[in-house]
Design a protein around this motif. Structure first.
Motif, PDB file in Angstrom:
ATOM      1  N   LEU A   1      -7.423  -8.174   0.577  1.00 52.45           N
ATOM      2  CA  LEU A   1      -6.424  -7.341  -0.290  1.00 52.45           C
ATOM      3  C   LEU A   1      -5.932  -6.164   0.676  1.00 52.45           C
TER       4      LEU A   1
ATOM      5  N   THR B   1      -9.920   2.174  -5.121  1.00 55.38           N
ATOM      6  CA  THR B   1      -9.327   1.182  -6.495  1.00 55.38           C
ATOM      7  C   THR B   1      -9.839   0.349  -6.979  1.00 55.38           C
TER       8      THR B   1
ATOM      9  N   PRO C   1     -10.350  10.457  -6.964  1.00 56.25           N
ATOM     10  CA  PRO C   1     -10.759  11.171  -5.657  1.00 56.25           C
ATOM     11  C   PRO C   1      -9.670  12.532  -5.337  1.00 56.25           C
TER      12      PRO C   1
ATOM     13  N   ASP D   1      -2.732   0.824 -10.579  1.00 57.38           N
ATOM     14  CA  ASP D   1      -3.034   0.916  -9.034  1.00 57.38           C
ATOM     15  C   ASP D   1      -3.488  -0.423  -8.377  1.00 57.38           C
TER      16      ASP D   1
ATOM     17  N   MET E   1       0.880  -1.342  -0.147  1.00 54.54           N
ATOM     18  CA  MET E   1      -0.225   0.064  -0.082  1.00 54.54           C
ATOM     19  C   MET E   1       0.898   1.319  -0.130  1.00 54.54           C
TER      20      MET E   1
ATOM     21  N   LEU F   1       1.947   3.137  -3.101  1.00 53.39           N
ATOM     22  CA  LEU F   1       0.961   3.622  -3.928  1.00 53.39           C
ATOM     23  C   LEU F   1       1.155   5.291  -4.027  1.00 53.39           C
ATOM     24  N   GLN F   2       1.408   5.727  -5.219  1.00 50.23           N
ATOM     25  CA  GLN F   2       1.797   7.346  -5.280  1.00 50.23           C
ATOM     26  C   GLN F   2       0.471   7.923  -5.048  1.00 50.23           C
ATOM     27  N   ALA F   3       0.461   9.057  -3.997  1.00 46.97           N
ATOM     28  CA  ALA F   3      -0.565   9.991  -3.871  1.00 46.97           C
ATOM     29  C   ALA F   3      -1.912   9.291  -3.828  1.00 46.97           C
ATOM     30  N   GLY F   4      -3.098   9.876  -4.181  1.00 45.82           N
ATOM     31  CA  GLY F   4      -4.523   9.440  -4.148  1.00 45.82           C
ATOM     32  C   GLY F   4      -4.741   8.867  -5.531  1.00 45.82           C
ATOM     33  N   TYR F   5      -5.781   7.837  -5.491  1.00 46.62           N
ATOM     34  CA  TYR F   5      -6.051   7.365  -6.631  1.00 46.62           C
ATOM     35  C   TYR F   5      -6.491   8.588  -7.365  1.00 46.62           C
TER      36      TYR F   5
ATOM     37  N   ARG G   1      -8.510   3.498   0.387  1.00 45.21           N
ATOM     38  CA  ARG G   1      -7.733   3.484  -0.855  1.00 45.21           C
ATOM     39  C   ARG G   1      -8.069   2.209  -1.644  1.00 45.21           C
ATOM     40  N   ILE G   2      -8.250   1.206  -0.946  1.00 44.40           N
ATOM     41  CA  ILE G   2      -8.515  -0.054  -1.546  1.00 44.40           C
ATOM     42  C   ILE G   2      -9.920   0.054  -2.095  1.00 44.40           C
TER      43      ILE G   2
ATOM     44  N   ASP H   1      -6.034   3.267   4.468  1.00 41.47           N
ATOM     45  CA  ASP H   1      -5.476   2.274   3.356  1.00 41.47           C
ATOM     46  C   ASP H   1      -6.976   1.590   2.920  1.00 41.47           C
TER      47      ASP H   1
ATOM     48  N   ILE I   1      -1.445  -2.700  -5.487  1.00 41.20           N
ATOM     49  CA  ILE I   1      -1.926  -3.337  -4.397  1.00 41.20           C
ATOM     50  C   ILE I   1      -1.611  -4.827  -4.342  1.00 41.20           C
TER      51      ILE I   1
END
Lengths: 397, 397
Positions: free
Chosen positions: B108, B277, A11, A128, A1, A4-8, B273-274, B270, A132
């Motif tokens: 995940l 994504t 969002p 992304d 986790m 991961l770069q910055a936010g998705y 984020r899951i 986290d 994960i």
């Protein structure tokens, strides 16, 4: 986790939009950012969903758990509507709550010990979800790439189709056509090359065709139009951009029985197991809507929705063309890909937002190959799109 | 994937049921196997869904992508209805398409390098999703267990609550209460023990409370009734068994902001984020149904649905009691757990199916600790449950 770069991406854009509204509470913000549908769902479709809802409170109409793979009737209708003459059958179709969700179920299927390739730029969910799953290695800040991902550069120079002779062999190839964000759609010849490339390398193509109905000419709508594709490809797609189902949630994935792992085991059997363990089927009401989409009236209504957004697209393309920009996409997809050579995408995004109150999407959010571009989405009410074009003309005249 | 044993339990039962129907085409098969709701959804709820469907074809009522975490109003209603006075807020709630789907998203989140404990027996999705994530090691045929899973035996001898002094420390503890399949619900004292145990070991509890509304006395409906639980627990649950939403698909997961990884990073960040994504939100129509469920009329209607199935449960419990069986569960859950000492669960399952045309669930499908038991589900039309009780009496008198 943590890799991961910055936010998705989306969002993140929503956050910046919210900050902008806070700063300019009276501004008339127009969103041509996230590719979110804006037009009402045709009534023939919503009526079917309302009817299914009502029938769930009757003894005869009630149904509980459905098949995880989707209702038989809907699977059959999808096969006959989209895959007639391609040898794809009802049993190859897995109905889902959308392509993004299926992409992460496919990643679960592949596991963490695979290598993958993506178009650069492309829809960020491929990378992304791969991060994960632990497939990607570390992010390398200097080149804006993950170490273990093969980036297939798609640029104006190569007509937005990668030079496959320079691409390293990987287990999985994500390929989105019509492409999000560039709006380009691969030709039959290009897809034939891609299928041959996958076959030679023992790769599985995950073909995302969520915008196929936007194609204007006779380019393939499905990878399965290409001979031999059933042995190398999975196709994932959605009702979202055809029927305005972004909130209703309905899509499907095709895993042909001909697709085998290197040990001869059918991929569909493993995917079926993932679907049965990690998913419980799409909402039965949404599935009733899907079935209505594929009735003759529903298909006609979906084509009208697509036409509407395509007319929007033309307005946007014409605007940027008239301002002297190099403009790509737009012909086979609801996305317009505008070049701002030498500039940072996020800077252009911020400039447009600040000066015109229009939300776009910075190209670099789709991969390093998107740097210097802005994606303008054609999803919007006509009035808003016209107003946005006016504002673009004022800013860049 | 290859480590998974046979099929996922319920599709396997569906296959055996289908084979039985082929063999006895005229038999009146009654399904008390998979815990699938049978009673119509209360009209106050379906009307809300129909209305939302219709409104999606209007300009004012249309909505596209919703928040991945669910609609604000629904999240707020869930927080206030189920978690009042527990310090759980709207922002701690993630609305989903069901608990099973959220369990795999939680897996995940945890990734493949964690250890996990499960109640034995328990709902198979915990173990199967864990196997798919690569957490479990190989299946050991002699003991019917995966090498890296800690099985917390729950049997009549320990009142269906594990002896925690014998349980190895793990990163994750899946705990289902009221338990599927045994039907037992943990007491306040037991859950207090469990929370303390997790805190001492630095474990995260994933608490599955999908049957909480079936609890008959003052046992906790939520793990968050236990002081300190917010620092160690996630709760996942669903509208399926309260409102008949098994096909509509709606659930939620609570990840309190107080829950931190060992490095101090909030787990909710986290998980968010899951969710962003790998998921795109539950269907907006289903969410409208969820909101209606939580209106005063909706809550009353849900309680009536639950009452109906609880009356079924009593009929089944009384039947097996009258036949001299040791019967467990049934008081706080729609599942009756019947002991057939010394016999194989699958043999009993086959005997009941063959001689009475009733589908049950073999206890060993829920883990080695379920061997010798049969789970009888109380989901069924009243007439079918009465008829099933009659047939059980004929078979075992």
């Amino acid at each position: 986790m943590a890799k991961l770069q910055a936010g998705y991406l989306f969002p993140e854009i929503a956050r910046r939009r919210a900050a902008h509204i806070l700063k300019y509470p009276d501004a008339q913000v127009i969103s041509l950012g996230i590719g979110d549908t804006t037009e009402p769902i045709p009534e023939v479709i919503t009526s079917a969903m309302a009817q299914r809802s009502h029938s769930l409170s009757t003894l005869e109409g009630y149904s509980g758990y459905g098949a995880e793979q989707g209702e038989k009737k809907l699977r059959a209708a999808i096969a006959s509507t989209f895959y007639a003459d391609m040898g794809i059958e009802e049993s190859d179709i897995f109905v889902s709550d959308g392509a993004k969700c299926d992409i992460s179920r496919l990643q679960l299927l592949f596991g963490s010990n695979v290598t993958m390739a993506v178009q650069d730029p492309s829809y960020p969910a491929y990378v992304d979800s791969s991060v994960i799953m632990g497939q990607t290695g570390q992010f390398q800040k200097d080149i804006e790439k993950y170490g273990n991902i093969e980036y297939m550069r798609c640029s104006p120079e190569n007509g937005f189709f990668p030079d496959l002779s320079t691409i390293q062999k990987t287990d999985i190839i994500f390929f989105c056509s019509p492409n999000n964000p560039t709006g380009s759609a691969a030709t039959r010849e290009q897809l034939t090359q891609l299928v041959r490339f996958a076959k030679e390398n023992g790769s599985i193509i995950v073909y995302d065709s969520a915008y196929a109905m936007y194609i204007s000419d006779d380019r393939p709508r499905s990878i399965f139009e290409i001979p031999g594709a059933k042995e190398v490809a999975i196709e994932t797609t959605s009702f979202s951009k055809y029927a305005g189902f972004t909130g209703v949630r309905l899509g499907w994935t095709v895993v042909p029985k001909e697709l085998l792992f290197s040990d001869g085991f059918p991929v569909a059997k493993d995917f079926n197991r993932i679907v049965c363990t990690c998913f419980n089927g799409a909402s039965n009401i949404a599935q009733a809507g899907g079935l209505a989409c594929l009735s003759p009236e529903g298909l006609k209504a979906m084509h009208e929705v697509v036409s509407f957004y395509k007319d929007n697209t033309k307005l946007i393309v014409d605007t940027f063309n008239s301002l002297g920009f190099k403009v790509y996409g737009g012909e086979h997809a609801p996305y317009v890909w505008v070049h701002f050579p030498g500039r940072s995408s996020w800077d252009v995004f911020a400039e447009i937002l600040e000066k015109t109150h229009i939300v776009t999407t910075p190209g670099s959010g789709f991969g390093p190959g998107g740097e210097g571009f802005i994606r303008v989405s054609a999803f919007g009410h006509r009035g808003n799109v016209l107003e946005a074009c006016k504002r673009f003309k004022l800013l860049y005249k």
